[in-house]
Design an enzyme around this catalytic site. Structure first.
Site: not given
Ligand SMILES: Cc1ncc(COP(=O)(O)O)c(C=O)c1O
Ligand SMILES: Nc1c(O)cccc1C(=O)C[C@H](N)C(=O)O
Length: 432
Positions: A137, A206, A231-232, A404
């Site tokens: 990511f 991660d 948040y997932k 997805r």
């Molecule tokens: C593997 C991974 N790392 C990090 C993030 C996001 O990081 P953050 O919480 O800083 O937006 C996501 C999705 O948003 C993710 O899928």
């Molecule tokens: N963190 C997100 C957000 O703040 C807005 C929209 C999407 C996201 C996501 O979590 C994307 C996600 N990590 C992904 O796997 O695509």
């Protein structure tokens, strides 16, 4: 065929020992397959937040830092997450975003690798490389690049399968994803961590796409540092704080690149000189984001028997796997078993309903290599997903051509999986 799969779905739902958990969430008639981006709202959250806002903030005001346990929330909630990722208490702190925690973890890992090499100039023997998952990511790659630049290291992107061959005595740290966000591939955390250690380097994982969906075994596999969002699959809500795991024996050596005042051993001394707190609190930075954090704490009640509100420790009655108010045990193992059954069933329905060759699964069929999502490569994927959402099947589209579908076993049913595949098949047939 359609009727047979629909009735099989009903049978599977009837036999599902986790089916009662769906009632712990606010859901509607839509098929929600986007819990790998934003988890659904647990019913325990709104009431708890109302109390936090009106009583703890509105009435107790400043006293709540002590009396309502606000100050210690980052470590307390870390301990609530810990059993879900296989960590003993005292090693996880909640706060900041995943991106910020990636930065702390990667820089701290490089600093640990650097110990004992201070006098050494750049050159042979110096641990001057950071390996990063080339398929990551994006935020992890961006942050790792900056961490490499700041620590005078070279960043080398490699796919996880190439990691063992890329490791050497030049490797300082390796940043990997447990589950790939795009394909849903589950990487070999035990094997890769062992290989990284063999090379004398530090492993940073991660867990965004695995925590809450499958067993991680952080302590069992000797992971050094880990980060993840909440948040997932942990359903903490939009922008809920992330977490940082630092293995207990490494904590005294964890030298944070963001040593904010709340990670000080005596924050209210307001001393000019920094002295790090012992334990997980060393990973803190600034003032905790209390509203989001306490929403997350209430969301974790789903795992602890669905109790309403108040903080509680893991283990014992009401802990994960320890039974619950409605008699449903929630173990990460039972969640994993349902996740695999759901994704297997969805793939079977896709094979039955979708015209042959119209989609291609990017998600491995082997259970040992599959996370909790199915990614389908599909021409016109953006338009297809819009059409699915219009018909109440919520997944997401990832550039350039991926549909997805995330399966959160706590609330997704087999009937949902069958309906999603059926609507996908009908949509693709109608689009030609
Ligand atoms: C593997 C991974 N790392 C990090 C993030 C996001 O990081 P953050 O919480 O800083 O937006 C996501 C999705 O948003 C993710 O899928
Ligand atoms: N963190 C997100 C957000 O703040 C807005 C929209 C999407 C996201 C996501 O979590 C994307 C996600 N990590 C992904 O796997 O695509």
């Amino acid at each position: 065929m359609g009727t047979a799969l629909a009735s099989l779905a009903r049978e599977l739902d009837a036999a599902d020992e986790l089916s009662g958990l769906r009632a712990r969430f606010v859901l509607d008639d839509a098929v929600y397959l986007d819990g790998n981006s934003l988890g659904a709202l647990p019913v325990s959250v709104p009431g708890r937040l109302t109390d936090v806002v009106y009583r703890e903030w509105g009435e107790l005001r400043i006293r709540s830092w002590d009396e309502s346990g606000w100050w210690t929330a980052p470590e307390r909630i870390g301990d609530r997450i810990a059993p879900l990722v296989g960590a003993a208490p005292g090693q996880i702190v909640v706060g900041d975003s995943t991106s910020v925690n990636v930065f702390k973890a990667v820089v701290a890992a490089v600093r640990m690798a650097e110990e004992g090499q201070e006098g050494q100039e750049r050159g042979e023997g110096r641990r001057d490389e950071i390996l990063v998952d080339a398929t990551t990511f994006p935020t992890d790659g961006y942050i790792a690049e900056s961490a490499a630049r700041m620590t005078g290291r070279t960043l080398r992107p490699v796919t996880p399968s190439e990691v063992p061959a890329a490791l050497s005595d030049r490797t300082a740290a390796v940043l990997l994803n447990h589950v790939d966000y795009r394909t849903g591939r589950l990487h070999d955390l035990p094997g890769l961590t062992a290989a990284i250690h063999e090379a004398g380097a530090y492993a940073v994982w991660d867990l965004c796409h695995s925590a809450g969906a499958l067993p991680v075994g952080l302590d069992a596999h000797g992971v050094d540092l880990a980060v993840g969002c909440t948040y997932k699959y942990l359903n903490g809500g939009p922008g809920s704080p992330a977490y940082l795991y630092v293995r207990r024996d490494l904590q005294p050596r964890f030298d944070s690149p963001l040593p904010g005042w709340t990670s000080h051993t005596d924050p209210f001394a307001m001393a000019p000189a920094y002295a790090p707190a012992p334990g997980a609190a060393r990973g803190r930075v600034g003032t905790p984001d209390i509203l989001s954090m306490l929403a997350l704490e209430a969301a974790l009640d789903v795992w602890y028997g669905g109790r309403d509100g108040g903080p509680g420790g893991p283990g014992g009655p009401g802990g994960p796997g320890g039974g619950s108010a409605d008699g449903t045990a929630v173990t990460i193992e039972s969640v994993r078993a349902k996740s695999l059954a759901l994704t297997d069933f969805f793939l079977r329905c896709v094979a039955a309903y979708v015209p042959e060759g119209r989609v291609e699964s990017l998600t491995p069929t082997a259970h040992a290599e599959r996370g909790s999502q199915v990614a389908l490569r599909c021409d016109d994927a953006g338009d297809v997903m819009k059409a699915l959402i219009h018909q109440g099947v919520i997944g997401d589209f990832r550039h350039p051509d991926v549909l997805r579908f995330g399966f959160t076993p706590l609330y997704v049913t087999f009937t949902d999986a069958e309906r999603a595949a059926r609507v996908l098949g009908e949509t693709l047939k109608s689009m030609g």
